[in-house]
Motif scaffolding. Structure first.
Motif, PDB file in Angstrom:
ATOM      1  N   ARG A   9      -2.638 108.760  35.748  1.00 40.98           N
ATOM      2  CA  ARG A   9      -3.319 108.281  36.939  1.00 40.98           C
ATOM      3  C   ARG A   9      -2.428 107.390  37.797  1.00 40.98           C
ATOM      4  NH1 ARG A   9      -9.292 106.622  36.775  1.00 40.98           N
ATOM      5  NH2 ARG A   9      -9.031 107.574  38.829  1.00 40.98           N
ATOM      6  N   ASP A  65      -5.159 106.983  40.414  1.00 41.44           N
ATOM      7  CA  ASP A  65      -6.016 105.828  40.664  1.00 41.44           C
ATOM      8  C   ASP A  65      -5.525 105.172  41.949  1.00 41.44           C
ATOM      9  OD1 ASP A  65      -7.461 103.483  40.701  1.00 41.44           O
ATOM     10  OD2 ASP A  65      -7.298 103.145  38.549  1.00 41.44           O
ATOM     11  N   LYS A  68      -5.504 101.392  42.405  1.00 40.81           N
ATOM     12  CA  LYS A  68      -4.529 100.674  41.596  1.00 40.81           C
ATOM     13  C   LYS A  68      -3.104 100.978  42.044  1.00 40.81           C
ATOM     14  CE  LYS A  68      -5.335  99.973  37.343  1.00 40.81           C
ATOM     15  NZ  LYS A  68      -5.619 100.092  35.899  1.00 40.81           N
TER      16      LYS A  68
END
Length: 343
Positions: A9, A65, A68
């Protein structure tokens, strides 16, 4: 969630390097072409069309992600002011770094005056500020302090992530006279993003740096048109090593004073943004103001003189040489640019 799934991710170094090489090739070909036809639209195509939009689309398609990776998190206004002042105080240091390369170029040849567009009225100033400061500050930070920084720090740690992000940022300019300065800026922008946990800190610092250049050009043009300064060139030409050394000494003295202010601002920001550090190597800068119960697993709170541990880990570089191949290729392209420009 397993560590392998967590790493899927975020960006890998391989992914980041492939994107960097593709971007470098497109920048030197498509980007150079569209900017030569019309600068403003060419810059917008380069920044958004070649840099920011492709990397964001890839992140969404591969289910990274995004929050993030790109650290889309707001920061308080008090931090914004500190970052703006800090970025302005960096300018003398950046000037010294670039003058070093210009000095060596002048020893063996002639430096090339880069034509930087400047505004002659308020409308042009607003346009140039939006494009050169705004779009570059947003798009380049998304790429270099988003994907590139995320990839390198996820595997190598924050210190090496910041260094590689700065190095690639400097290479990307493909201008030997503007090489060391962007490296310093890139490392500092990375540090601010890591410290605050927000890419907006890098964007603000980047916009400040570019915005000051645009503003100084505008002021110079206004002064020239009013008869204060002869209107000969929008660039100061350093044509002898002795002149460069003299100017360098001047900036070193100013920079020494500015560094005191930079250190004070960084200390204030470190106090304002205490961190929680994850033990599995994946960077997770979280907001400590709310309920932290969902983050406590696998998290180690380090307490020492820097309140919650140093931001940069003291760890050696451990990277597969194959992963450095794109950087070597980029430096070869850099060498070709130098050869074509100076020889």
């Amino acid at each position: 969630m397993s560590e392998s799934k967590i790493r899927q991710r975020v960006f890998s170094i391989k992914e980041a390097n492939i994107f960097f090489i593709l971007l470098a090739l497109l920048f030197l070909t498509v980007g150079a072409y569209v900017q030569s036809r019309e600068l403003i639209s060419g810059l917008l195509i380069t920044e958004f069309g070649l840099m920011a939009i492709p990397i964001l689309l890839y992140a969404f398609i591969t289910k990274k992600d995004v929050k993030k990776v790109f650290r889309f998190k707001s920061i308080p206004f008090s931090a914004v002011l500190k970052i703006i002042i800090l970025a302005a105080l960096l300018l003398p240091t950046v000037a010294v770094a670039n003058l070093i390369t210009i000095f060596f170029i002048e020893l063996f040849g002639d430096s090339i005056v880069s034509v930087i567009p400047t505004a002659s009225n308020s409308a042009e100033f607003a346009l140039l500020f939006a494009v050169i400061a705004g779009s570059a500050g947003i798009c380049e930070e998304i790429f270099f302090r988003g994907a590139i920084l995320n990839a390198y720090e996820s595997k190598l740690g924050r210190k090496w992530g910041a260094i590689f992000s700065g190095l690639l940022f400097g290479i990307f300019h493909f201008n030997p006279q503007n090489f060391l300065g962007p490296i310093i800026l890139g490392i500092m922008f990375s540090y601010l993003v890591q410290l605050t946990g927000s890419i907006f800190s890098g964007m603000i610092a980047h916009m400040t740096n570019n915005g000051i250049a645009v503003t100084m050009g505008f002021i110079t043009n206004l002064s020239s048109s009013s008869g204060v300064i002869p209107q000969e060139s929008n660039e100061l030409i350093f044509n002898t090593p002795s002149v460069i050394l003299g100017v360098m000494v001047f900036y070193v003295l100013i920079g020494a004073v500015c560094i005191i202010g930079i250190k004070g601002l960084l200390k204030s920001l470190r106090t304002q943004f205490p961190r929680l550090e994850m033990t599995n190597g994946i960077v997770d800068d979280v907001d400590r103001s709310g309920d932290q119960s969902n983050y406590l697993e696998n998290i180690n709170l380090e307490k020492n003189s820097d309140r919650y541990g140093p931001l940069w880990e003291n760890k050696p570089l451990n990277i597969n040489p194959i992963e450095l191949l794109p950087i070597v290729l980029a430096m070869m392209m850099y060498g070709l640019v130098i050869y074509l420009a100076y020889f």
